[in-house]
Design an enzyme around this catalytic site. Structure first.
Site, PDB file in Angstrom:
ATOM      1  N   PRO A  82      39.950 -48.542 -61.788  1.00  0.00           N
ATOM      2  CG  PRO A  82      39.435 -46.268 -61.949  1.00  0.00           C
ATOM      3  CD  PRO A  82      38.990 -47.538 -61.293  1.00  0.00           C
ATOM      4  CG  ASP A  84      44.209 -59.043 -64.952  1.00  0.00           C
ATOM      5  OD1 ASP A  84      43.289 -58.479 -65.511  1.00  0.00           O
ATOM      6  OD2 ASP A  84      44.454 -60.248 -65.054  1.00  0.00           O
ATOM      7  CG  MET A 128      42.593 -52.241 -73.749  1.00  0.00           C
ATOM      8  SD  MET A 128      43.906 -52.848 -72.749  1.00  0.00           S
ATOM      9  CE  MET A 128      43.991 -54.518 -73.363  1.00  0.00           C
ATOM     10  N   GLY A 161      41.732 -55.600 -63.281  1.00  0.00           N
ATOM     11  CA  GLY A 161      41.634 -54.159 -63.496  1.00  0.00           C
ATOM     12  C   GLY A 161      40.240 -53.810 -64.002  1.00  0.00           C
ATOM     13  N   GLY A 162      39.689 -52.671 -63.564  1.00  0.00           N
ATOM     14  CA  GLY A 162      38.391 -52.223 -64.053  1.00  0.00           C
ATOM     15  C   GLY A 162      37.246 -53.037 -63.499  1.00  0.00           C
ATOM     16  CG  ASP A 163      32.605 -54.169 -64.364  1.00  0.00           C
ATOM     17  OD1 ASP A 163      32.332 -54.561 -63.212  1.00  0.00           O
ATOM     18  OD2 ASP A 163      31.868 -54.379 -65.346  1.00  0.00           O
ATOM     19  CE  LYS A 203      44.661 -61.899 -70.408  1.00  0.00           C
ATOM     20  NZ  LYS A 203      43.359 -62.288 -70.950  1.00  0.00           N
TER      21      LYS A 203
END
Lengths: 267, 267
Positions: free
Chosen positions: B18, B41, B177, B94-96, B63
């Site tokens: 995270p 990312d 998001m 980012g994240g999983d 992005k």
């Protein structure tokens, strides 16, 4: 003490992740090295316990599937007492402490005792097994989201889930500790409208050397898992994403590549 | 090559968690050190990029929320090309990777190109923000499970979720998001039957030094988040568990303890 200022924690509720010791976070690893006492679960693997320094006290607070070794109240008390004695405690829990870990009950007890604590997230079983079995939890056009529930219950009747909400063909369903209740889970989802041909997978000991993956459909997964004698801990994944494992499972690339090479040789 | 035998991966799709670099897994950290090329990312934090060795090539494939810097097809192609050139690639997400990361699209492309890859799970935002904000995803009597969806959509109409299934008072809903669509999300859930007084939280830049937590209800969270000028990335948590943050948030223990001490002094 200033209001709103974080005190140094005395107890760390730490997620140990799905089993592979390399899936510990850097923070979990550091805290294990710095702890005076490590209190751990049945779901924390031996490979992870091997990382606890030799001089650190280790206390087992596991709960077996059928015989509950230590009731939750006693675990809460134990954590508070060891902390109040001045020790720095790492409470190591399989997976993520705030996802089916009952970590929030331990946190609540510590908060009410005025003991400073910190929660360190861990890789939850759904993420770990997803990566290890090649079954994404979400995928454009196949699953717009994922629901995590637990299949753990004392008996058939007490598994009181809202099956109609869960029977969603556009989402992935992840059932933690779902092995014992798998026949009921499948039957309820089919009764609630999910297609019997929906792909489903049972992943035992995901991310560890003992991992076994059983792929089937809602109709036959329970029977396949029994035939293969899968043993807990098992995560069940249900939904169209399970079909991707044919392409994405760790062994699938090599197989596809070899098939491709044989084709070229044949030509 | 033997069929079914895992080849050494050429591309690692790695979850960066995270934001807090200490929430990287040991494996992610090792792979970053061993990579020839790191493709990352927009959601991978600077603190994490600082861990990439100076001699390693870094490629940005981010992005942005509104201007898409690199379409997914191009990212897929890029990963394949760099791998085929013989480089060992870490694709840091980012994240999983398999939870709203579109990692499975990248994995599918690599599989179809016959490139060996491995997916390394990361701490997903829901777990990270849950721990950091003191809001458990599940809790006995409050939430028997959790559903993860994305609130990302090109416009209001394209946010096509099954609101009736999601409007479940007995589960936690985590919306990734979700900031831009928060007014619509709240309105749809209320229209689908969730109580307007349901506690809800918006967590911006969770687990990082920039973290901000905004607590409210389904009715007023969008207005509160606007008033506080929250900026993405934001995770929304909706459900009764949000009420626990009053006790479990990292600053709550110190406050409760201080209140307790003042009461003793007053007596």
């Amino acid at each position: 003490l200033e209001i709103g200022v974080k005190r140094e924690a005395q107890v760390f509720l730490v997620g140990a992740g799905p089993g592979d010791p390399e899936l510990l976070t850097l923070k979990a690893h550091r805290l294990i090295q710095e702890a005076d006492v490590v209190v751990y679960d049945r779901l924390v693997s031996d490979a992870i316990l091997d990382l606890v320094p030799a001089g650190t006290a280790k206390i087992y607070a596991g709960k077996a599937t059928k015989c509950r070794a230590m009731p939750q109240d006693e675990i809460n008390e134990l954590l508070a007492k060891v902390a109040q004695a001045g020790h720095r405690v790492v409470r190591l829990k399989g997976g993520d402490p705030y996802t089916f870990g009952r970590g929030s009950e331990e946190a609540e007890h510590l908060a009410r005792c005025g003991i400073a604590f910190e929660v360190v997230p861990g890789i939850t079983s759904a993420s770990g097994c997803s990566a290890a079995a090649g079954i994404p939890l979400t995928h454009r056009g196949l699953a717009s989201g994922v629901t995590l529930v637990t299949g753990h219950a004392r008996d058939d009747r007490s598994l009181d889930l809202d099956w109609h909400r869960l029977a969603d063909p556009d989402q992935t369903l992840a059932v933690y500790m779902g092995l014992a209740m798998l026949p009921k889970i499948s039957a309820e989802l089919i009764a609630a409208g999910l297609a019997p041909s929906t792909p489903a997978a049972a992943i035992a000991s995901g991310t560890t050397a003992k991992q076994r993956v059983c792929i089937g459909t809602l109709t036959d997964l329970a029977e396949r898992a029994r035939a293969q004698d899968l043993q807990p801990p098992v995560l069940i994944l249900i939904g169209r994403v399970v079909g991707l494992s044919a392409v994405l499972a760790p062994t699938a690339t090599a197989e596809a590549h070899d098939a491709e090479e044989r084709r070229h040789v044949a030509i």
